[in-house]
Write an enzyme that holds these catalytic residues in place. Structure first.
Site, PDB file in Angstrom:
ATOM      1  N   ARG A  53       0.820  -1.223   0.000  1.00 15.99           N
ATOM      2  CA  ARG A  53       0.000   0.000   0.000  1.00 15.99           C
ATOM      3  C   ARG A  53       0.850   1.268   0.000  1.00 15.99           C
ATOM      4  NH1 ARG A  53      -2.053   1.777   4.430  1.00 15.99           N
ATOM      5  NH2 ARG A  53      -2.503  -0.249   5.310  1.00 15.99           N
ATOM      6  N   TYR A 105     -10.541  22.206 -13.430  1.00 14.04           N
ATOM      7  CA  TYR A 105     -11.162  20.901 -13.628  1.00 14.04           C
ATOM      8  C   TYR A 105     -12.405  20.770 -12.746  1.00 14.04           C
ATOM      9  CZ  TYR A 105     -12.067  15.963 -13.563  1.00 14.04           C
ATOM     10  OH  TYR A 105     -12.696  14.747 -13.624  1.00 14.04           O
ATOM     11  N   ASP A 178      -1.876  22.330 -11.638  1.00 13.25           N
ATOM     12  CA  ASP A 178      -2.394  21.203 -12.420  1.00 13.25           C
ATOM     13  C   ASP A 178      -1.937  21.447 -13.858  1.00 13.25           C
ATOM     14  OD1 ASP A 178      -3.846  19.433 -13.987  1.00 13.25           O
ATOM     15  OD2 ASP A 178      -5.701  19.640 -12.836  1.00 13.25           O
ATOM     16  N   LYS A 203      -4.628  11.167 -18.731  1.00 12.61           N
ATOM     17  CA  LYS A 203      -4.716  11.946 -19.965  1.00 12.61           C
ATOM     18  C   LYS A 203      -3.437  11.754 -20.787  1.00 12.61           C
ATOM     19  CE  LYS A 203      -8.544  13.043 -17.947  1.00 12.61           C
ATOM     20  NZ  LYS A 203      -8.721  14.261 -17.170  1.00 12.61           N
TER      21      LYS A 203
END
Ligand SMILES: *Cc1c(COP(=O)(O)O)cnc(C)c1O
Length: 381
Positions: A53, A105, A178, A203
């Protein structure tokens, strides 16, 4: 450009950093699927891995590629772009103040506007194209984080990363960018002064519409970076190793894909800007874009593969145009090899800053003439 050992990004990306498996000589890295690792007899973990993890070697290979691309001190790959962004916000403390733009976004904007305040963050909204407004907000109260997105979805506003970094730092705030749409091929926010850069690796970085992933890169390994790392581990936001392997494969062609998409997007934007059925083209590569000069300064080799058009005839004309395309695919998302078209207001719903006559175009790597002919026919239908 992100050089490594004197090589340009295109060269070392094609070879995923030139990695060779020592045991077998394989030129493609193995997928590490183990969820746990053996402890040494002396009770240590000398190989650095204890459990899946917090960490995984396949994920780390993807991270090293992204770190090198952005020229950062460390990188983290996460289970989505949203988890990358949220890991940053959740690493702040209740009572911390953040400044965000009005247009970014939509999924993250919705979380910041609706949920971040419940978590205890204080949110101010400032149009980052207006540096005086940003400075006034920074002077009003101590601020932990300034969040920007450039070019910003879906209106493709561009903001001045270097100037904003200076202002943020003058007032003791961190700057996170971003940079999903700019990609590390065109723009490297850390080199312009940002502290953190975020990508939806779903993306351009992956580029084939078959992985959901996110990435963060930091200019320096700080306490905030450690807290972000703890958030990823505690919330289980790590990427699976199969997805990390797909992401590495996708990044091998990042440079080629981004350059092809930019070239086509520029040609399509120029052609549509004189089209009788198009009222406006929003694209930073057009000389009449309000921030074209800033974009030209901080994006190198192109203005990205994303543009929006405002259709003559309003929402009905926009939806009808999207219904008529054959080559373009009607789908959300962006930055992949196939070109996508979307009536954005339908996705974002009430409260969106997106006009209802707007179609968002994600330009892929198909032949640009074919893409343009398909759009022209759909617009005139
Ligand atoms: C898609 C996207 C996100 C969210 O990323 P996911 O991988 O879908 O979680 C964030 N920012 C931008 C600019 C995006 O395009």
């Amino acid at each position: 450009m992100a050089e490594k050992d004197g090589l340009r990004a295109r060269s070392w990306l094609a070879q995923a950093l030139g990695w060779i498996d020592e045991a077998s000589g394989a030129i493609v890295p193995p997928i590490h699927v183990a969820s746990t690792y053996e402890r040494d007899a002396d009770n240590a973990y000398s190989r650095g891995y204890s459990y899946g993890r917090p960490d995984n070697p396949t994920v780390q290979h993807a991270e090293e590629i992204i770190r090198t691309l952005e020229g950062g001190a460390a990188a983290m790959v996460l289970s989505s772009g949203m988890s990358a962004a949220l890991a940053v916000f959740l690493a702040l403390k209740p009572g911390d103040r953040v400044i965000v733009p009005p247009v970014f976004y939509w999924g993250l904007r919705r979380w910041v506007m609706q949920d971040a305040t419940q978590w205890g963050l204080i949110v101010d909204v400032v149009d980052m194209r207006d540096l005086a407004a940003l400075e006034a907000s920074l002077k009003r109260a101590p601020t932990a984080l300034v969040w920007i997105e450039t070019p910003a979805n879906p209106l493709w506003h561009v903001c001045d990363i270097a100037a904003i970094a200076q202002l943020a730092h003058d007032h003791g705030a961190l700057l996170a960018a971003d940079s999903t749409v700019a990609t590390p091929i065109l723009s490297q926010p850390l080199r312009l002064g940002a502290d953190l850069v975020m990508h939806s690796a779903t993306k351009y970085l992956n580029g084939h519409s078959d992985v959901i992933a996110g990435a963060l890169v930091t200019a320096a390994v700080t306490d905030v970076w450690s807290r972000i790392s703890s958030v990823r581990s505690a919330h289980g936001m790590i990427l699976g190793s199969f997805e990390a392997h797909q992401l590495i494969r996708g990044m091998r062609t990042l440079d080629l894909r981004v350059r092809a998409a930019c070239e086509s997007a520029q040609a399509i934007a120029e052609s549509l800007s004189v089209h009788p059925r198009v009222d406006a083209v929003l694209y930073p590569g057009l000389s009449d874009h309000p921030e074209h000069a800033i974009a030209a300064r901080q994006m190198h080799g192109g203005f990205g593969g994303m543009l929006s058009i405002r259709c003559h005839g309003g929402a009905a004309a926009a939806i009808k145009t999207a219904a008529q395309v054959r080559l373009w695919k009607r789908a959300t998302s962006l930055g992949s090899v196939e070109s996508l078209i979307e009536h954005r207001a339908s996705v974002e719903g009430p409260g969106t800053p997106c006009p209802d006559d707007l179609l968002r175009l994600s330009v892929g790597i198909e032949d640009p003439e074919d893409l343009l002919e398909d759009l022209d026919r759909a617009l005139r239908a």
